[in-house]
Motif scaffolding. Structure first.
Motif, PDB file in Angstrom:
ATOM      1  N   ALA A   1       0.829  -1.204   0.000  1.00 41.07           N
ATOM      2  CA  ALA A   1       0.000   0.000   0.000  1.00 41.07           C
ATOM      3  C   ALA A   1       0.863   1.254   0.000  1.00 41.07           C
ATOM      4  O   ALA A   1       0.600   2.204  -0.745  1.00 41.07           O
ATOM      5  CB  ALA A   1      -0.932  -0.012   1.205  1.00 41.07           C
ATOM      6  N   LEU A   2       1.906   1.262   0.816  1.00 46.45           N
ATOM      7  CA  LEU A   2       2.763   2.443   0.865  1.00 46.45           C
ATOM      8  C   LEU A   2       3.439   2.696  -0.478  1.00 46.45           C
ATOM      9  O   LEU A   2       3.476   3.824  -0.980  1.00 46.45           O
ATOM     10  CB  LEU A   2       3.811   2.271   1.972  1.00 46.45           C
TER      11      LEU A   2
ATOM     12  N   GLU B   1      -0.646  12.345 -13.428  1.00 50.07           N
ATOM     13  CA  GLU B   1      -1.294  13.626 -13.682  1.00 50.07           C
ATOM     14  C   GLU B   1      -2.544  13.727 -12.814  1.00 50.07           C
ATOM     15  O   GLU B   1      -3.165  12.705 -12.513  1.00 50.07           O
ATOM     16  CB  GLU B   1      -1.685  13.728 -15.167  1.00 50.07           C
ATOM     17  N   PRO B   2      -2.936  14.924 -12.418  1.00 44.18           N
ATOM     18  CA  PRO B   2      -4.154  15.070 -11.599  1.00 44.18           C
ATOM     19  C   PRO B   2      -5.354  14.469 -12.326  1.00 44.18           C
ATOM     20  O   PRO B   2      -5.595  14.767 -13.494  1.00 44.18           O
ATOM     21  CB  PRO B   2      -4.296  16.603 -11.473  1.00 44.18           C
ATOM     22  N   GLY B   3      -6.076  13.621 -11.614  1.00 48.23           N
ATOM     23  CA  GLY B   3      -7.259  12.998 -12.193  1.00 48.23           C
ATOM     24  C   GLY B   3      -6.994  11.681 -12.892  1.00 48.23           C
ATOM     25  O   GLY B   3      -7.922  10.924 -13.150  1.00 48.23           O
ATOM     26  N   GLU B   4      -5.740  11.417 -13.190  1.00 44.86           N
ATOM     27  CA  GLU B   4      -5.415  10.178 -13.893  1.00 44.86           C
ATOM     28  C   GLU B   4      -5.541   8.978 -12.955  1.00 44.86           C
ATOM     29  O   GLU B   4      -5.078   9.020 -11.817  1.00 44.86           O
ATOM     30  CB  GLU B   4      -3.981  10.259 -14.437  1.00 44.86           C
ATOM     31  N   ALA B   5      -6.175   7.906 -13.449  1.00 42.85           N
ATOM     32  CA  ALA B   5      -6.384   6.711 -12.622  1.00 42.85           C
ATOM     33  C   ALA B   5      -5.617   5.528 -13.193  1.00 42.85           C
ATOM     34  O   ALA B   5      -5.398   5.454 -14.404  1.00 42.85           O
ATOM     35  CB  ALA B   5      -7.870   6.375 -12.528  1.00 42.85           C
ATOM     36  N   VAL B   6      -5.226   4.615 -12.314  1.00 44.86           N
ATOM     37  CA  VAL B   6      -4.517   3.395 -12.721  1.00 44.86           C
ATOM     38  C   VAL B   6      -5.259   2.201 -12.160  1.00 44.86           C
ATOM     39  O   VAL B   6      -5.688   2.213 -10.996  1.00 44.86           O
ATOM     40  CB  VAL B   6      -3.068   3.399 -12.224  1.00 44.86           C
ATOM     41  N   THR B   7      -5.413   1.164 -12.962  1.00 49.00           N
ATOM     42  CA  THR B   7      -6.153  -0.013 -12.501  1.00 49.00           C
ATOM     43  C   THR B   7      -5.304  -0.847 -11.544  1.00 49.00           C
ATOM     44  O   THR B   7      -4.066  -0.784 -11.547  1.00 49.00           O
ATOM     45  CB  THR B   7      -6.545  -0.901 -13.687  1.00 49.00           C
ATOM     46  N   ALA B   8      -6.004  -1.646 -10.749  1.00 47.05           N
ATOM     47  CA  ALA B   8      -5.304  -2.534  -9.820  1.00 47.05           C
ATOM     48  C   ALA B   8      -4.387  -3.482 -10.585  1.00 47.05           C
ATOM     49  O   ALA B   8      -3.300  -3.828 -10.117  1.00 47.05           O
ATOM     50  CB  ALA B   8      -6.318  -3.320  -8.992  1.00 47.05           C
ATOM     51  N   ALA B   9      -4.807  -3.890 -11.769  1.00 46.57           N
ATOM     52  CA  ALA B   9      -4.016  -4.834 -12.554  1.00 46.57           C
ATOM     53  C   ALA B   9      -2.645  -4.248 -12.903  1.00 46.57           C
ATOM     54  O   ALA B   9      -1.613  -4.915 -12.777  1.00 46.57           O
ATOM     55  CB  ALA B   9      -4.766  -5.209 -13.826  1.00 46.57           C
ATOM     56  N   ARG B  10      -2.622  -2.990 -13.328  1.00 40.42           N
ATOM     57  CA  ARG B  10      -1.353  -2.377 -13.692  1.00 40.42           C
ATOM     58  C   ARG B  10      -0.470  -2.148 -12.464  1.00 40.42           C
ATOM     59  O   ARG B  10       0.744  -2.364 -12.504  1.00 40.42           O
ATOM     60  CB  ARG B  10      -1.599  -1.046 -14.405  1.00 40.42           C
ATOM     61  N   LEU B  11      -1.085  -1.688 -11.400  1.00 38.12           N
ATOM     62  CA  LEU B  11      -0.315  -1.492 -10.166  1.00 38.12           C
ATOM     63  C   LEU B  11       0.303  -2.807  -9.707  1.00 38.12           C
ATOM     64  O   LEU B  11       1.454  -2.858  -9.267  1.00 38.12           O
ATOM     65  CB  LEU B  11      -1.222  -0.927  -9.073  1.00 38.12           C
ATOM     66  N   ALA B  12      -0.473  -3.890  -9.812  1.00 36.49           N
ATOM     67  CA  ALA B  12       0.029  -5.191  -9.371  1.00 36.49           C
ATOM     68  C   ALA B  12       1.151  -5.680 -10.276  1.00 36.49           C
ATOM     69  O   ALA B  12       2.174  -6.189  -9.811  1.00 36.49           O
ATOM     70  CB  ALA B  12      -1.111  -6.205  -9.350  1.00 36.49           C
TER      71      ALA B  12
ATOM     72  N   THR C   1      -2.845  -9.768  -8.340  1.00 41.13           N
ATOM     73  CA  THR C   1      -3.738  -8.648  -8.644  1.00 41.13           C
ATOM     74  C   THR C   1      -4.919  -8.560  -7.684  1.00 41.13           C
ATOM     75  O   THR C   1      -5.200  -7.511  -7.104  1.00 41.13           O
ATOM     76  CB  THR C   1      -4.266  -8.788 -10.086  1.00 41.13           C
ATOM     77  N   ALA C   2      -5.612  -9.682  -7.515  1.00 41.33           N
ATOM     78  CA  ALA C   2      -6.854  -9.642  -6.740  1.00 41.33           C
ATOM     79  C   ALA C   2      -6.592  -9.288  -5.280  1.00 41.33           C
ATOM     80  O   ALA C   2      -7.400  -8.606  -4.646  1.00 41.33           O
ATOM     81  CB  ALA C   2      -7.566 -10.981  -6.833  1.00 41.33           C
ATOM     82  N   TYR C   3      -5.457  -9.758  -4.788  1.00 44.59           N
ATOM     83  CA  TYR C   3      -5.165  -9.482  -3.373  1.00 44.59           C
ATOM     84  C   TYR C   3      -4.733  -8.029  -3.182  1.00 44.59           C
ATOM     85  O   TYR C   3      -5.120  -7.383  -2.204  1.00 44.59           O
ATOM     86  CB  TYR C   3      -4.087 -10.433  -2.871  1.00 44.59           C
ATOM     87  N   LEU C   4      -3.945  -7.520  -4.121  1.00 47.12           N
ATOM     88  CA  LEU C   4      -3.609  -6.094  -4.047  1.00 47.12           C
ATOM     89  C   LEU C   4      -4.884  -5.263  -4.124  1.00 47.12           C
ATOM     90  O   LEU C   4      -5.043  -4.265  -3.416  1.00 47.12           O
ATOM     91  CB  LEU C   4      -2.661  -5.705  -5.179  1.00 47.12           C
ATOM     92  N   ASN C   5      -5.799  -5.701  -4.975  1.00 43.33           N
ATOM     93  CA  ASN C   5      -7.073  -4.993  -5.098  1.00 43.33           C
ATOM     94  C   ASN C   5      -7.754  -4.873  -3.739  1.00 43.33           C
ATOM     95  O   ASN C   5      -8.333  -3.840  -3.404  1.00 43.33           O
ATOM     96  CB  ASN C   5      -7.974  -5.750  -6.076  1.00 43.33           C
ATOM     97  N   LYS C   6      -7.659  -5.939  -2.959  1.00 45.33           N
ATOM     98  CA  LYS C   6      -8.252  -5.910  -1.622  1.00 45.33           C
ATOM     99  C   LYS C   6      -7.658  -4.787  -0.781  1.00 45.33           C
ATOM    100  O   LYS C   6      -8.366  -4.069  -0.078  1.00 45.33           O
ATOM    101  CB  LYS C   6      -8.009  -7.268  -0.960  1.00 45.33           C
ATOM    102  N   GLN C   7      -6.350  -4.644  -0.832  1.00 43.74           N
ATOM    103  CA  GLN C   7      -5.696  -3.589  -0.056  1.00 43.74           C
ATOM    104  C   GLN C   7      -6.101  -2.216  -0.565  1.00 43.74           C
ATOM    105  O   GLN C   7      -6.333  -1.286   0.213  1.00 43.74           O
ATOM    106  CB  GLN C   7      -4.173  -3.746  -0.135  1.00 43.74           C
ATOM    107  N   LEU C   8      -6.209  -2.088  -1.879  1.00 48.47           N
ATOM    108  CA  LEU C   8      -6.606  -0.802  -2.451  1.00 48.47           C
ATOM    109  C   LEU C   8      -8.024  -0.453  -2.024  1.00 48.47           C
ATOM    110  O   LEU C   8      -8.349   0.717  -1.794  1.00 48.47           O
ATOM    111  CB  LEU C   8      -6.501  -0.866  -3.982  1.00 48.47           C
ATOM    112  N   GLN C   9      -8.862  -1.462  -1.922  1.00 51.23           N
ATOM    113  CA  GLN C   9     -10.219  -1.228  -1.427  1.00 51.23           C
ATOM    114  C   GLN C   9     -10.182  -0.690  -0.003  1.00 51.23           C
ATOM    115  O   GLN C   9     -10.936   0.228   0.355  1.00 51.23           O
ATOM    116  CB  GLN C   9     -11.018  -2.517  -1.473  1.00 51.23           C
TER     117      GLN C   9
END
Lengths: 158, 158
Positions: free
Chosen positions: B10-11, B21-32, B39-47
């Motif tokens: 998470a950190l 950029e301000p407003g730009e979003a990244v999916t959990a899949a890319r972050l993972a 992916t799915a477990y990181l998604n849990k932390q992001l939630q």
DNA sequence: GCGCATTTACTCGGATATTTTATGTCCGAGTCTCTTGGG
DNA sequence: CCCAAGAGACTCGGACATAAAATATCCGAGTAAATGCGC
């Protein structure tokens, strides 16, 4: 992140043992009965304290546990480490190593700023615990609750 | 006593999101994928971070996660609390209540010196973590590793 | 060519397995004590 | 009466079950974009 319940038990029992006569030992069964704890499991924690050199144990009749050193020389940190182990709560798994790019010879446990910051925080925690000895606790209890030592002794001996 | 590995994830991800950029979003899949995390477990932390008001999430195409507030207003303590929950590591179970004698109306979570000392130590820990913001981390990384932000952005977008 | 309804693909979100850790229990090895028999 | 040997009982110590929590996974609800159709 949750500390083992055994830490609370261990601290209380170490404190209780300070009021015994020098050389006097108490069995795990009596220590457990005083707080209505599961005897065998408390025994496990007492064994950990013994391995850490905080308690001395003697088997056989009239055996039991006693403090291995003076209460002034036992810190709360010592007890926590004996039960929880030497590792800190935050374990850097070096996720940076799995990111794209070259990571030859990098030790992110030391260089990663997140790891550093977490370690700094835990260090502050350890410093606080290392500053309090069992003797300090004993003194405060005797000051705030003068009747407690006698009651505890009676409880441990019956 | 071991902190969830999700705290480290998470950190790092919160830090990575500061360079978007301000407003730009990244999916959990890319972050993972960037750290080769499940992916799915990181998604849990992001939630969890979203529920805590640290991230904003948007579903559907072009959706994903972004910081909900300025990095200056997110402390490391905020992130740790979001993942690990509000309770401290040491949970006083009030073993004193089970000892012989009368305990009418006693709150040993407050009065027991052991509980007090443990709480004092954790407070020092929390203070250290609350003193460091995500913006601080960002600044240090940009200063020590000027090439990192660009590489991270490229990694998150591909 | 333009606007709108529909379809489609993509995302988070929470419910569901699996693995690891903490908790709790049990029985054996070793030791001190007490007993008992002999000197 | 004193001493020593042996039996007995008691204690810790580690090996073995059970319960809880962290880790990992899967599929459905909802949304925004893209498509196709009518005008």
């Amino acid at each position: 992140m949750r500390m083992s319940e055994g830490v609370e038990w261990a601290l209380h029992e170490c404190l209780n043992l300070t009021w015994l006569e020098p050389g006097e030992a108490v069995t795990a069964a009596r220590l457990a009965k005083y707080y209505e704890l599961p005897t065998a499991y408390l025994n496990k924690q007492l064994q950990a304290l013994t391995r850490a050199g905080i308690l001395d144990s003697t088997p056989g009749p009239r055996g039991g546990f006693r403090l291995a050193r003076r209460p002034e020389d036992i810190t709360m940190m010592d007890v926590v480490t004996a039960i929880e182990g030497p590792d800190g709560a935050f374990r850097c798994e070096e996720v940076l190593r799995r990111s794209p790019g070259d990571h030859e010879g990098a030790d992110y446990r030391k260089s990663c700023i997140i790891s550093q910051s977490m370690r700094r925080a835990e260090l502050a925690w350890r410093r606080e615990l290392a500053a309090v000895t069992i003797a300090d606790l004993k003194e405060i209890v005797e000051s705030r609750h003068p009747a407690s030592p006698g009651a505890i002794l009676r409880g441990l001996r019956t």
